[in-house]
Design an enzyme around this catalytic site. Sequence first.
Site, PDB file in Angstrom:
ATOM      1  N   HIS A  19       0.756  -0.964  -0.107  1.00 50.94           N
ATOM      2  CA  HIS A  19      -0.039  -0.007   0.035  1.00 50.94           C
ATOM      3  C   HIS A  19       0.841   1.244   0.080  1.00 50.94           C
ATOM      4  O   HIS A  19       1.709   1.424   0.960  1.00 50.94           O
ATOM      5  CB  HIS A  19      -0.777  -0.001   1.250  1.00 50.94           C
ATOM      6  CG  HIS A  19      -1.699  -1.472   1.454  1.00 50.94           C
ATOM      7  ND1 HIS A  19      -2.986  -1.366   1.129  1.00 50.94           N
ATOM      8  CD2 HIS A  19      -1.299  -2.437   1.719  1.00 50.94           C
ATOM      9  CE1 HIS A  19      -3.444  -2.358   1.181  1.00 50.94           C
ATOM     10  NE2 HIS A  19      -2.642  -3.265   1.885  1.00 50.94           N
ATOM     11  N   HIS A 197      -8.096  -8.606  -0.201  1.00 51.62           N
ATOM     12  CA  HIS A 197      -7.729  -8.926   0.773  1.00 51.62           C
ATOM     13  C   HIS A 197      -8.591  -9.730   1.376  1.00 51.62           C
ATOM     14  O   HIS A 197      -9.878  -9.610   1.260  1.00 51.62           O
ATOM     15  CB  HIS A 197      -7.545  -7.842   1.829  1.00 51.62           C
ATOM     16  CG  HIS A 197      -6.248  -6.697   1.467  1.00 51.62           C
ATOM     17  ND1 HIS A 197      -6.050  -6.261   0.386  1.00 51.62           N
ATOM     18  CD2 HIS A 197      -5.343  -6.374   2.492  1.00 51.62           C
ATOM     19  CE1 HIS A 197      -4.812  -5.594   0.654  1.00 51.62           C
ATOM     20  NE2 HIS A 197      -4.475  -5.584   1.811  1.00 51.62           N
ATOM     21  N   GLU A 200      -7.116 -12.501   6.095  1.00 49.57           N
ATOM     22  CA  GLU A 200      -6.152 -11.934   7.212  1.00 49.57           C
ATOM     23  C   GLU A 200      -6.714 -11.824   8.473  1.00 49.57           C
ATOM     24  O   GLU A 200      -5.945 -12.631   9.369  1.00 49.57           O
ATOM     25  CB  GLU A 200      -5.919 -10.278   6.822  1.00 49.57           C
ATOM     26  CG  GLU A 200      -4.887  -9.708   7.291  1.00 49.57           C
ATOM     27  CD  GLU A 200      -4.631  -8.234   7.218  1.00 49.57           C
ATOM     28  OE1 GLU A 200      -5.600  -7.583   6.361  1.00 49.57           O
ATOM     29  OE2 GLU A 200      -3.517  -7.557   7.511  1.00 49.57           O
TER      30      GLU A 200
HETATM   31  N1  HPA Z   1      -5.245  -5.069   5.522  1.00 50.11           N
HETATM   32  C1  HPA Z   1      -6.278  -4.080   5.146  1.00 50.11           C
HETATM   33  N2  HPA Z   1      -6.215  -3.056   4.665  1.00 50.11           N
HETATM   34  C2  HPA Z   1      -5.225  -2.368   4.530  1.00 50.11           C
HETATM   35  C3  HPA Z   1      -3.933  -2.798   4.808  1.00 50.11           C
HETATM   36  C4  HPA Z   1      -3.813  -4.162   5.366  1.00 50.11           C
HETATM   37  O1  HPA Z   1      -3.006  -4.722   5.808  1.00 50.11           O
HETATM   38  N3  HPA Z   1      -3.108  -1.754   4.830  1.00 50.11           N
HETATM   39  C5  HPA Z   1      -3.472  -0.856   4.174  1.00 50.11           C
HETATM   40  N4  HPA Z   1      -4.850  -1.064   4.108  1.00 50.11           N
HETATM   41 ZN    ZN Z   2      -2.561  -4.811   2.568  1.00 51.22          ZN
END
Ligand code: HPA
Ligand code: ZN
Length: 338
Positions: A19, A197, A200
């Site tokens: 990012h 994403h 996570e």
């Molecule tokens: N996860 C989700 N959103 C994000 C992240 C991350 O690690 N970094 C910047 N936006």
């Molecule tokens: Zn990320």
Amino acid sequence: MQDLTAFIRGLPKAELHLHIEGSLEPELMFELARRNQVDLPFATVEAVRAAYAFSNLQDFLDIYYQGARVLLTEADFQDLAMAYFRRVAQDGCRHVELFFDPQTHTDRGVPFSVVADGLLAGMAQAERELGITSKLILCYLRHLDEDAAFATLRQAEPYLDRIAGVGLDSSEVGHPPSKFARVFQASRERGLKLVAHAGEEGPPAYVWEALDLLHVDRIDHGNRSLEDPRLVARLAKEGMTLTVCPLSNLKLCVVDDLKVHPLKRMLDLGLHATVNSDDPAYFGGYLGENWTAAAGAVGLTREELVTLAKNSFEGSFLNEGEKAEHLAAIDAYVAQAD
Ligand code: HPA
Ligand code: ZN
């Protein structure tokens, strides 16, 4: 025999999960705050760094969105990008697919064009001066609604020839991929690559949704996929690339200790894992540090490091000829390494 750190540094590699707003170092944050007359809630660079103790993703996001307030002009975005590229040039990085969060800026009144033109200028400069190629991935903020994502896609319309794909980031739990199925479909119809994403902090069900409802080309993170053997089999069978971020996982408490990080297990299971930095200014290390820290903690062999490097190019959005050139460069490097 060359030590592992030197071997890693020279190994040609790509970064697929970065990012760009997360590469804003406190020193540059202060410089831009001064330049743009923005008030910061911190007195010193040290005070900013001291605030970087996170217990989960949201803790981090709150401070990350705060930091981004200093970015106002095209030059700010170009300087931000160039600072990142100069740093990873030292890590053997040859290609980057960088995320940016337009809504973080347009919601503060910074036009989409200022963000995009600044980043594109930095990317062109990095290619000219450092020989690092790059592609841009626009991320939709998942804590906002799908209408806002559609509005962002409309703003991106004049830039779609210079944007490789779209992604999905920000607060994961409670904001499943299904919330964005239509805007991902619209993005796909415009020829954009798709990433998200998933897994996570969110459950394996979110990874299934990213595959089945968003039809993604890559999964960002994906750690929690390992809780579901059927999902692991699916990801392995499809050769799905996972963009794994070891130091991020440690800092955001996705893992308690790097020694128990699932990177090696992912490779053992036949998953196409890659190593990336996520938000290097906030998580204590750039691309090279993620590689060396993870390799040391879980005990990666040279062969596994080479697999990770090859995965980074194979999982990229470069064309087949470009991928072949990078893979040949890896083979040439390994052949001469003693
Ligand atoms: N996860 C989700 N959103 C994000 C992240 C991350 O690690 N970094 C910047 N936006
Ligand atoms: Zn990320």
